[in-house]
Design a protein around this motif. Structure first.
Motif, PDB file in Angstrom:
ATOM      1  N   VAL A 144       0.803  -1.222   0.000  1.00  0.00           N
ATOM      2  CA  VAL A 144       0.000   0.000   0.000  1.00  0.00           C
ATOM      3  C   VAL A 144       0.841   1.280   0.000  1.00  0.00           C
ATOM      4  CG1 VAL A 144      -1.657   1.337   1.354  1.00  0.00           C
ATOM      5  CG2 VAL A 144      -1.974  -1.116   1.070  1.00  0.00           C
ATOM      6  N   LEU A 145       1.862   1.351   0.846  1.00  0.00           N
ATOM      7  CA  LEU A 145       2.585   2.613   1.023  1.00  0.00           C
ATOM      8  C   LEU A 145       3.322   3.089  -0.233  1.00  0.00           C
ATOM      9  CD1 LEU A 145       3.921   2.409   4.698  1.00  0.00           C
ATOM     10  CD2 LEU A 145       1.911   3.605   3.798  1.00  0.00           C
ATOM     11  N   PRO A 146       3.916   2.195  -1.052  1.00  0.00           N
ATOM     12  CA  PRO A 146       4.523   2.707  -2.290  1.00  0.00           C
ATOM     13  C   PRO A 146       3.509   3.398  -3.200  1.00  0.00           C
ATOM     14  CG  PRO A 146       5.383   0.524  -1.806  1.00  0.00           C
ATOM     15  CD  PRO A 146       4.256   0.761  -0.854  1.00  0.00           C
ATOM     16  N   LEU A 149       2.930   6.806  -1.689  1.00  0.00           N
ATOM     17  CA  LEU A 149       4.071   7.681  -1.949  1.00  0.00           C
ATOM     18  C   LEU A 149       4.062   8.189  -3.385  1.00  0.00           C
ATOM     19  CD1 LEU A 149       6.800   8.945  -1.186  1.00  0.00           C
ATOM     20  CD2 LEU A 149       7.874   6.742  -1.727  1.00  0.00           C
ATOM     21  N   GLU A 150       3.964   7.263  -4.331  1.00  0.00           N
ATOM     22  CA  GLU A 150       3.989   7.675  -5.736  1.00  0.00           C
ATOM     23  C   GLU A 150       2.779   8.534  -6.085  1.00  0.00           C
ATOM     24  OE1 GLU A 150       3.913   5.736 -10.237  1.00  0.00           O
ATOM     25  OE2 GLU A 150       4.538   4.501  -8.524  1.00  0.00           O
ATOM     26  N   GLY A 151       1.609   8.137  -5.577  1.00  0.00           N
ATOM     27  CA  GLY A 151       0.403   8.916  -5.868  1.00  0.00           C
ATOM     28  C   GLY A 151       0.494  10.334  -5.329  1.00  0.00           C
ATOM     29  N   GLY A 152       1.030  10.466  -4.110  1.00  0.00           N
ATOM     30  CA  GLY A 152       1.159  11.798  -3.532  1.00  0.00           C
ATOM     31  C   GLY A 152       2.156  12.654  -4.280  1.00  0.00           C
ATOM     32  N   LEU A 153       3.285  12.062  -4.676  1.00  0.00           N
ATOM     33  CA  LEU A 153       4.303  12.813  -5.400  1.00  0.00           C
ATOM     34  C   LEU A 153       3.798  13.234  -6.784  1.00  0.00           C
ATOM     35  CD1 LEU A 153       7.496  10.751  -4.487  1.00  0.00           C
ATOM     36  CD2 LEU A 153       6.971  13.089  -3.758  1.00  0.00           C
ATOM     37  N   ARG A 154       3.124  12.341  -7.470  1.00  0.00           N
ATOM     38  CA  ARG A 154       2.575  12.688  -8.786  1.00  0.00           C
ATOM     39  C   ARG A 154       1.539  13.789  -8.675  1.00  0.00           C
ATOM     40  NH1 ARG A 154       3.602   9.452 -13.152  1.00  0.00           N
ATOM     41  NH2 ARG A 154       4.625   7.441 -12.778  1.00  0.00           N
ATOM     42  N   LEU A 173       9.927  -1.727   1.545  1.00  0.00           N
ATOM     43  CA  LEU A 173       9.155  -1.044   2.573  1.00  0.00           C
ATOM     44  C   LEU A 173      10.032  -0.062   3.341  1.00  0.00           C
ATOM     45  CD1 LEU A 173       6.620  -0.585   4.242  1.00  0.00           C
ATOM     46  CD2 LEU A 173       7.229  -2.594   5.612  1.00  0.00           C
ATOM     47  N   GLU A 174      11.269  -0.465   3.586  1.00  0.00           N
ATOM     48  CA  GLU A 174      12.190   0.403   4.324  1.00  0.00           C
ATOM     49  C   GLU A 174      12.434   1.712   3.579  1.00  0.00           C
ATOM     50  OE1 GLU A 174      16.818   0.360   5.971  1.00  0.00           O
ATOM     51  OE2 GLU A 174      15.826  -1.527   5.426  1.00  0.00           O
ATOM     52  N   THR A 175      12.742   1.639   2.266  1.00  0.00           N
ATOM     53  CA  THR A 175      13.005   2.865   1.517  1.00  0.00           C
ATOM     54  C   THR A 175      11.722   3.681   1.324  1.00  0.00           C
ATOM     55  OG1 THR A 175      12.799   1.611  -0.567  1.00  0.00           O
ATOM     56  CG2 THR A 175      15.014   1.959   0.316  1.00  0.00           C
TER      57      THR A 175
END
Length: 253
Positions: A144-146, A149-154, A173-175
């Motif tokens: 879920v988190l990737p 992250l990508e959705g928010g940045l885009r 997950l760590e990165t």
């Protein structure tokens, strides 16, 4: 007296001895203990080692539908205890939990049940279950988190979103957690900062990478679960429809 602490040894009890007379109980830490003979469970109960409401089952029963008290009362006859002695069987002695009280001959013959570990045992079935739950939690977050992250940045930076990253995808997950921590202010300016929650989950992700125990105790497991809920709750609900759909699919998987 001590004579009442020992269920009578009768022919009927001898006939029932074996699988049917063996019992398991759930200790205060949620671990299964046993099997033990009916007489042992009765003595431990009478001397205060077993709480009345602990779950108990006979060896041939698949579930814990009864308490220790119910099992002792309901199975007393099958284990050779006369009807008139049943009430005495479940009546605590005046020296309950006294351990080595003088005159407790039954306790000398039958030692106490296995000692209960600290309230947050480092091993055993309970902690195995906790760590299994943590594995599933990290697996979910890794899906879920990737996307978050990508959705928010885009959404925030458009086509140059990848230039905001310290580590390009694909992410572990760590990165992912490190990038969320670094970009939280840009991504979710209107949301409360969740640095403590990210740090908690990041520590667990590092443990996973090092193949270490994810949680040392139940408290750590609960803290990680609460951190995950708080982190996901803080994520915006205004992502583009395509991102929302990807999140839905990842969550349901």
């Amino acid at each position: 007296g001590a004579s009442h602490a020992r269920p009578p040894t009768t022919g009927r009890r001898r006939r029932r001895r074996g699988v049917m007379s063996q019992y398991f109980y759930i200790d205060p830490q949620g671990r299964e203990q046993g099997p033990f003979a009916f007489a042992h469970v009765a003595k431990w109960y009478k001397h205060g080692y077993l709480a009345p409401n602990l779950g108990c089952r006979r060896a041939d029963e698949g579930t814990y539908r009864r308490t220790v008290t119910q099992a002792l009362v309901e199975d007393a006859a099958a284990n050779g205890v006369p009807a008139h002695a049943v009430s005495e069987l479940v009546r605590p002695t005046s020296s309950a939990r006294g351990g080595a009280v003088s005159g407790s001959s039954g306790l000398r013959e039958v030692p106490p049940p296995p000692p209960v570990a600290s309230s947050h045992p480092a091993g055993g079935r309970a902690m195995t279950d906790v760590n299994a739950c943590m594995e599933k939690l990290l697996e979910l977050l890794d899906r879920v988190l990737p996307i978050v992250l990508e959705g928010g940045l885009r959404e925030e930076f458009g086509e140059v979103w990848s230039e905001m990253l310290h580590t390009p995808p694909p992410w572990t997950l760590e990165t992912t957690l490190r990038e969320l921590k670094a970009n939280w202010g840009s991504l979710f300016a209107t949301q409360p900062r969740r640095i403590n929650e990210i740090e908690c989950l990041l520590d667990m992700a590092i443990r996973q990478r090092k193949e270490a125990r994810l949680a040392e105790n139940e408290v750590q497991g609960k803290e990680a679960s609460a951190a995950a809920v708080a982190l996901l709750s803080a994520c915006p609900k205004t992502f583009p429809p395509a991102v929302i759909e990807r999140l839905r699919v990842a969550w349901e998987e």
